[in-house]
Scaffold this motif. Structure first.
Motif, PDB file in Angstrom:
ATOM      1  N   PHE A  27      -3.176   7.241  -2.562  1.00  0.00           N
ATOM      2  CA  PHE A  27      -3.094   5.838  -2.173  1.00  0.00           C
ATOM      3  C   PHE A  27      -2.977   5.020  -3.454  1.00  0.00           C
ATOM      4  O   PHE A  27      -3.922   4.959  -4.244  1.00  0.00           O
ATOM      5  N   PHE A  47      -8.063   0.754  -6.787  1.00  0.00           N
ATOM      6  CA  PHE A  47      -8.706   0.384  -5.523  1.00  0.00           C
ATOM      7  C   PHE A  47      -9.744  -0.704  -5.763  1.00  0.00           C
ATOM      8  O   PHE A  47      -9.870  -1.658  -4.975  1.00  0.00           O
ATOM      9  N   CYS A  97       0.849  -1.192   0.000  1.00  0.00           N
ATOM     10  CA  CYS A  97       0.000   0.000   0.000  1.00  0.00           C
ATOM     11  C   CYS A  97       0.885   1.244   0.000  1.00  0.00           C
ATOM     12  O   CYS A  97       1.399   1.657   1.042  1.00  0.00           O
ATOM     13  N   ARG A 122      -7.119   1.315   3.071  1.00  0.00           N
ATOM     14  CA  ARG A 122      -6.862   2.644   2.494  1.00  0.00           C
ATOM     15  C   ARG A 122      -6.914   3.728   3.569  1.00  0.00           C
ATOM     16  O   ARG A 122      -6.042   4.606   3.609  1.00  0.00           O
TER      17      ARG A 122
END
Length: 341
Positions: free
Chosen positions: A139, A155, A98, A183
């Protein structure tokens, strides 16, 4: 310590920097014994020269950072029997790195200068420049590739994959809920890391996190956090001064992007307290990441890299580095030992 193997513990899994052993503690709980070497890799190649004290510094920064973020999420660290060894809970890795990006830097800036206007499904506005601060941070998850390069995912792709891989028998894990939680926590961790860095005059440019689940579906932070191998740090005052100069100079329209500006004005390059120094040195020596070839570091390169790692540790933690680090030899580092307080 170039070799991180502990023969008494059996084969284990050898990575670029760490050697990881699966075991069980005195209570029968699954654990990982992680031995961190002084090896350094760049462009997916392990170099022939080790960086003195690097393994001890990585572990020390990770432990300090775990302590600074445990109010956000529990971590897998159980203890450190010596400076190069971490013992963590063995959990189910969710399979993604991540990545949090607070600035236009590294591969993100390079791809943007080549025309890319989307990263992991996130649109990027026109007119961004290398070294520019991003608001909010991005992210940008990637797959964890066992070989070769990691792959960017959106995502949505991450959520679907979590649902499929972690929920094969219809257990309580919901991929979409887990993805949103990961996230959110990644943003919180990055914010905390940036706050801690700014307190000591640094900036956390970007970083990556890894997460694991226990048998009850509880989420943990695993592996490492906010180390110079997983993160980029710069001195905030240097970035601020050079960024101002870059903005002013780029207004002339003479240079199409900051990379070409840096070729004519290398004084604008922002120095990093991270592994990026090694990559920069190799490129200066003529190494081409695309074609490969042999890579090596000179004595002065090794000294400078070690000095930057030590500087980051001392600035970030406000502790003086102890050069009398204990180097593991395998004796006494056992699964039973891991259960002791």
């Amino acid at each position: 310590m170039k070799d991180a193997e502990i023969p008494e513990l059996g084969g284990g899994k050898r990575g670029k920097v760490r050697h990881v052993y699966s075991a069980a503690d005195a209570h029968g709980e699954d654990i990982l014994i992680i031995s961190t070497s002084d090896r350094v890799s760049a462009f997916d190649v392990v170099l022939d020269r080790a960086i003195p004290y690097k393994g001890a510094i990585l572990n020390a920064i990770a432990k300090w950072s775990f302590d600074q973020t445990q109010d956000i999420i529990p971590n897998a660290l159980l203890r450190m029997p010596c400076s190069h060894i971490m013992i963590q809970k063995e959990l189910v890795n969710i399979g993604f790195e991540c990545v949090m990006r607070g600035y236009m830097w590294g591969s993100l800036a390079t791809d943007y200068e080549k025309g890319m206007r989307e990263k992991c499904g996130l649109p990027l506005m026109e007119g961004l420049l290398r070294y520019q601060k991003l608001a909010p941070p991005l992210f940008t998850p990637t797959t964890k590739a066992r070989r070769g390069h990691d792959r960017d995912v959106t995502f949505e792709e991450m959520a679907v994959s979590l649902q499929q891989t972690l929920n094969p028998q219809g257990s309580a894990v919901n991929g979409w809920i887990l993805a949103r939680k990961v996230r959110e926590i990644s943003h919180l961790l990055y914010r905390r890391g940036e706050q801690l860095a700014r307190k000591v005059g640094l900036t956390l440019v970007d970083t990556k996190y890894e997460f694991g689940l226990d048998s009850s579906g509880n989420l943990y932070l695993i592996d490492e956090i906010h180390t110079p191998d997983s993160s980029r740090y710069v001195v905030f005052s240097e970035w601020k001064q050079k960024w101002s100069g870059i903005q002013t100079t780029m207004e002339s329209g003479k240079w199409p992007n900051v990379t070409q500006l840096l070729q004519d004005h290398p004084e604008f390059k922002v120095q990093e307290l991270s592994k990026q120094l090694v990559r920069d040195l190799l490129i200066e020596r003529g190494y081409d990441p695309n074609s490969g070839g042999s890579v090596t570091l000179r004595d002065e390169d090794v000294v400078e890299t070690s000095a930057r790692y030590i500087e980051l540790y001392e600035r970030l933690t406000r502790h003086e580095f102890d050069f009398k680090v204990d180097v593991p030899d395998g004796n006494g580092i056992t699964a039973t030992d891991a259960s002791r307080p």
